[in-house]
Design a protein around this motif. Structure first.
Motif, PDB file in Angstrom:
ATOM      1  N   VAL A  71       1.215 -63.105  34.080  1.00 58.66           N
ATOM      2  CA  VAL A  71       1.435 -61.507  33.708  1.00 58.66           C
ATOM      3  C   VAL A  71       1.785 -60.794  34.787  1.00 58.66           C
ATOM      4  CG1 VAL A  71       0.202 -59.679  32.981  1.00 58.66           C
ATOM      5  CG2 VAL A  71      -0.403 -61.940  31.608  1.00 58.66           C
ATOM      6  N   LYS A  72       1.191 -60.983  35.844  1.00 59.79           N
ATOM      7  CA  LYS A  72       1.533 -60.082  37.090  1.00 59.79           C
ATOM      8  C   LYS A  72       3.082 -60.394  37.427  1.00 59.79           C
ATOM      9  CE  LYS A  72      -1.496 -59.655  40.540  1.00 59.79           C
ATOM     10  NZ  LYS A  72      -2.392 -60.029  41.522  1.00 59.79           N
ATOM     11  N   GLU A  99     -12.151 -59.218  33.166  1.00 62.04           N
ATOM     12  CA  GLU A  99     -11.682 -59.951  34.408  1.00 62.04           C
ATOM     13  C   GLU A  99     -10.264 -59.857  34.472  1.00 62.04           C
ATOM     14  OE1 GLU A  99     -12.855 -62.114  37.997  1.00 62.04           O
ATOM     15  OE2 GLU A  99     -13.707 -61.013  36.387  1.00 62.04           O
ATOM     16  N   ILE A 100      -9.429 -60.339  33.557  1.00 65.47           N
ATOM     17  CA  ILE A 100      -7.855 -60.115  33.579  1.00 65.47           C
ATOM     18  C   ILE A 100      -7.484 -58.639  34.082  1.00 65.47           C
ATOM     19  CG2 ILE A 100      -5.844 -60.421  32.336  1.00 65.47           C
ATOM     20  CD1 ILE A 100      -7.398 -62.827  30.688  1.00 65.47           C
ATOM     21  N   ALA A 101      -8.178 -57.790  33.090  1.00 65.16           N
ATOM     22  CA  ALA A 101      -7.755 -56.360  33.372  1.00 65.16           C
ATOM     23  C   ALA A 101      -8.154 -55.911  34.714  1.00 65.16           C
ATOM     24  CB  ALA A 101      -8.481 -55.528  32.480  1.00 65.16           C
ATOM     25  N   ASN A 102      -9.122 -56.206  35.284  1.00 67.05           N
ATOM     26  CA  ASN A 102      -9.832 -55.823  36.885  1.00 67.05           C
ATOM     27  C   ASN A 102      -8.551 -56.539  37.736  1.00 67.05           C
ATOM     28  OD1 ASN A 102     -11.796 -54.513  36.128  1.00 67.05           O
ATOM     29  ND2 ASN A 102     -13.169 -56.013  36.594  1.00 67.05           N
ATOM     30  N   LYS A 103      -8.177 -57.596  37.682  1.00 72.42           N
ATOM     31  CA  LYS A 103      -7.126 -58.290  38.365  1.00 72.42           C
ATOM     32  C   LYS A 103      -5.862 -57.896  38.360  1.00 72.42           C
ATOM     33  CE  LYS A 103      -9.511 -62.931  38.644  1.00 72.42           C
ATOM     34  NZ  LYS A 103      -9.570 -63.035  40.195  1.00 72.42           N
ATOM     35  N   ARG A 107      -6.264 -50.826  32.249  1.00 71.32           N
ATOM     36  CA  ARG A 107      -7.387 -50.750  31.481  1.00 71.32           C
ATOM     37  C   ARG A 107      -7.147 -51.631  30.300  1.00 71.32           C
ATOM     38  NH1 ARG A 107      -4.572 -46.168  33.298  1.00 71.32           N
ATOM     39  NH2 ARG A 107      -5.751 -44.300  33.627  1.00 71.32           N
ATOM     40  N   TYR A 108      -8.465 -51.714  29.550  1.00 73.89           N
ATOM     41  CA  TYR A 108      -8.445 -52.858  28.615  1.00 73.89           C
ATOM     42  C   TYR A 108      -9.436 -52.534  27.499  1.00 73.89           C
ATOM     43  CZ  TYR A 108     -13.077 -54.759  29.365  1.00 73.89           C
ATOM     44  OH  TYR A 108     -14.609 -54.719  29.487  1.00 73.89           O
ATOM     45  N   LEU A 126      -4.164 -54.699  26.824  1.00 69.58           N
ATOM     46  CA  LEU A 126      -4.453 -54.170  28.245  1.00 69.58           C
ATOM     47  C   LEU A 126      -3.117 -53.113  28.391  1.00 69.58           C
ATOM     48  CD1 LEU A 126      -5.980 -56.887  28.652  1.00 69.58           C
ATOM     49  CD2 LEU A 126      -5.235 -57.033  30.770  1.00 69.58           C
ATOM     50  N   SER A 127      -3.452 -52.008  29.127  1.00 69.01           N
ATOM     51  CA  SER A 127      -2.508 -50.780  29.365  1.00 69.01           C
ATOM     52  C   SER A 127      -2.364 -50.432  30.910  1.00 69.01           C
ATOM     53  CB  SER A 127      -2.879 -50.049  28.400  1.00 69.01           C
ATOM     54  OG  SER A 127      -1.950 -48.825  28.460  1.00 69.01           O
ATOM     55  N   LYS A 128      -1.296 -49.966  31.414  1.00 69.61           N
ATOM     56  CA  LYS A 128      -1.270 -49.216  32.623  1.00 69.61           C
ATOM     57  C   LYS A 128      -1.811 -47.828  32.248  1.00 69.61           C
ATOM     58  CE  LYS A 128       2.346 -49.243  35.062  1.00 69.61           C
ATOM     59  NZ  LYS A 128       3.747 -49.396  35.451  1.00 69.61           N
ATOM     60  N   TYR A 129      -1.828 -47.528  30.930  1.00 68.60           N
ATOM     61  CA  TYR A 129      -1.828 -45.871  30.594  1.00 68.60           C
ATOM     62  C   TYR A 129      -3.206 -45.754  30.119  1.00 68.60           C
ATOM     63  CZ  TYR A 129       3.018 -46.311  32.097  1.00 68.60           C
ATOM     64  OH  TYR A 129       4.125 -46.712  32.517  1.00 68.60           O
TER      65      TYR A 129
END
Length: 280
Positions: A71-72, A99-103, A107-108, A126-129
Motif C-alpha cells: 500500500v505504501k 494496525e495497518i492504518a497506524n503504519k 484514518r480508518y 482507510l483515508s488520508k482525509y
C-alpha cells in the motif's frame, strides 16, 4: 432481469438490507499530517483483498508489514480493504484495520461482517482525509443458500477544500451460484441511487466484467476499467473480480489512470489502483 424477478428475490432474502450507524470512526494517529486547504485535482484510490494478511505461500503466517509495504508504495488517498481480521485467534488477536492504518498514518473505519474466532472479520476503509457518517450496510442473503453475511462499509470523506463525498468498501458472496451477489449488488445500487454526494465504491465483487452482477453495478456506477486486467490468483492472475467504480451527480469525476499492481506474495489477490480526476 425484470422488476418482478428482483421483487421475488428480495422477498425471499434471509437477511434484509439494513445499516448500522457508527458514532465515529477511529481517529487518525497522533502524527497524522495536518489536512491541506488546497483543492484536489485528483484522488488516488486503492482496493485490496488482503486475505487477513496471510501470504498464500506461508500458511498460518501473518505478515502485516507485507500488506503495508504494498500500500505504501502506491500512496493512495483512499483505501478499501477486504478480508480484514480484528482480534481473531488466527491473526494473533490484533486489530488489523487499526494496525495497518497506524503504519500508514491514515484514518480508518472497520465494518464487521461476521463474528469470527473470538473477534470479527469484515471490510475496512482507510483515508488520508477526515471520515464521518460511518455506516455498515448489511447486504441480503437468499434463504436456503447458507451464504456468509456480507456488508458494505461507507463513510463521508471531507476533502482538503471542504467538499464531501461518499466512499465504500465491499466484498460480495463467493458461492458459485450468483444469486446472493445479484441481491447484494442490487442493494448497493439502491443505496447509490438515493445518494446525493459523489460516491466511489471499491472491493471484491467475486464476479467478472461479463456477469449480470457487474452489469448491475454498471447501472449506477462507472468502473475505472472497461477492459480489466485480472486480479486473481495473485501468483498467476486469470480473472478480474476486484473493481473501483464511481458516480458523480454533476459528472465531475473521470478516470486519469487504472492499474492492477503486480504483487504475487502478500495476498491471494492483486490490488487495484485508480486515479480519479476531479473536474472543476
Amino acid at each position: 432481469m425484470t422488476k418482478l424477478f428482483w421483487g421475488i428475490m428480495t422477498g425471499i432474502a434471509l437477511l434484509a438490507t439494513s445499516c448500522d450507524k457508527s458514532a465515529a470512526p477511529d481517529p487518525a494517529p497522533a502524527d497524522q499530517p495536518a489536512d491541506k486547504t488546497d483543492t484536489l485535482a485528483s484522488l488516488k484510490v486503492m482496493s485490496y483483498n488482503i486475505h487477513h494478511c496471510n501470504p498464500p505461500s506461508k500458511p498460518d503466517y501473518i505478515d502485516i508489514n507485507a500488506i503495508v509495504g504494498v500500500v505504501k508504495a502506491q500512496k493512495p488517498d483512499l483505501l478499501a480493504l477486504q478480508e480484514v481480521d480484528v482480534n481473531t485467534s488466527r491473526s494473533g488477536a490484533l486489530n488489523q484495520a487499526q494496525e495497518i492504518a497506524n503504519k500508514l498514518h491514515m484514518r480508518y473505519f472497520f465494518g464487521k461482517a461476521i463474528d469470527y474466532q473470538g473477534g470479527a472479520y469484515g471490510v475496512a476503509i482507510l483515508s488520508k482525509y477526515p471520515l464521518a457518517e460511518t455506516t455498515v450496510h448489511r447486504l441480503p442473503v437468499k434463504a436456503g443458500t447458507e451464504g456468509e453475511p456480507r456488508v458494505m462499509a461507507t463513510a463521508k470523506v471531507t476533502l482538503p477544500d471542504g467538499t464531501t463525498m461518499r466512499f465504500g468498501s465491499t466484498h460480495l458472496d463467493a458461492q458459485s451460484d450468483p444469486a446472493n451477489r445479484q441481491l447484494q449488488v442490487r442493494a448497493i445500487s439502491d443505496i447509490a441511487a438515493g445518494e446525493s454526494l459523489p460516491f466511489i465504491i471499491a472491493g471484491d465483487f467475486n464476479a467478472t466484467p461479463d456477469s449480470d452482477v457487474i452489469n448491475a453495478l454498471d447501472s449506477q456506477f462507472k468502473r475505472t476499467c472497461q477492459v480489466c486486467a485480472p486480479t486473481i490468483p495473485a501468483s498467476n492472475p486469470s480473472k478480474a473480480i476486484d473493481f473501483i467504480a464511481y458516480r458523480h451527480p454533476a459528472n465531475k469525476f473521470d478516470v486519469a489512470g487504472h492499474q492492477v499492481v503486480s504483487e504475487p506474495y502478500a495476498s491471494d489477490h492483486r490490488p487495484v489502483v485508480a486515479v480519479i480526476k476531479i473536474e472543476k
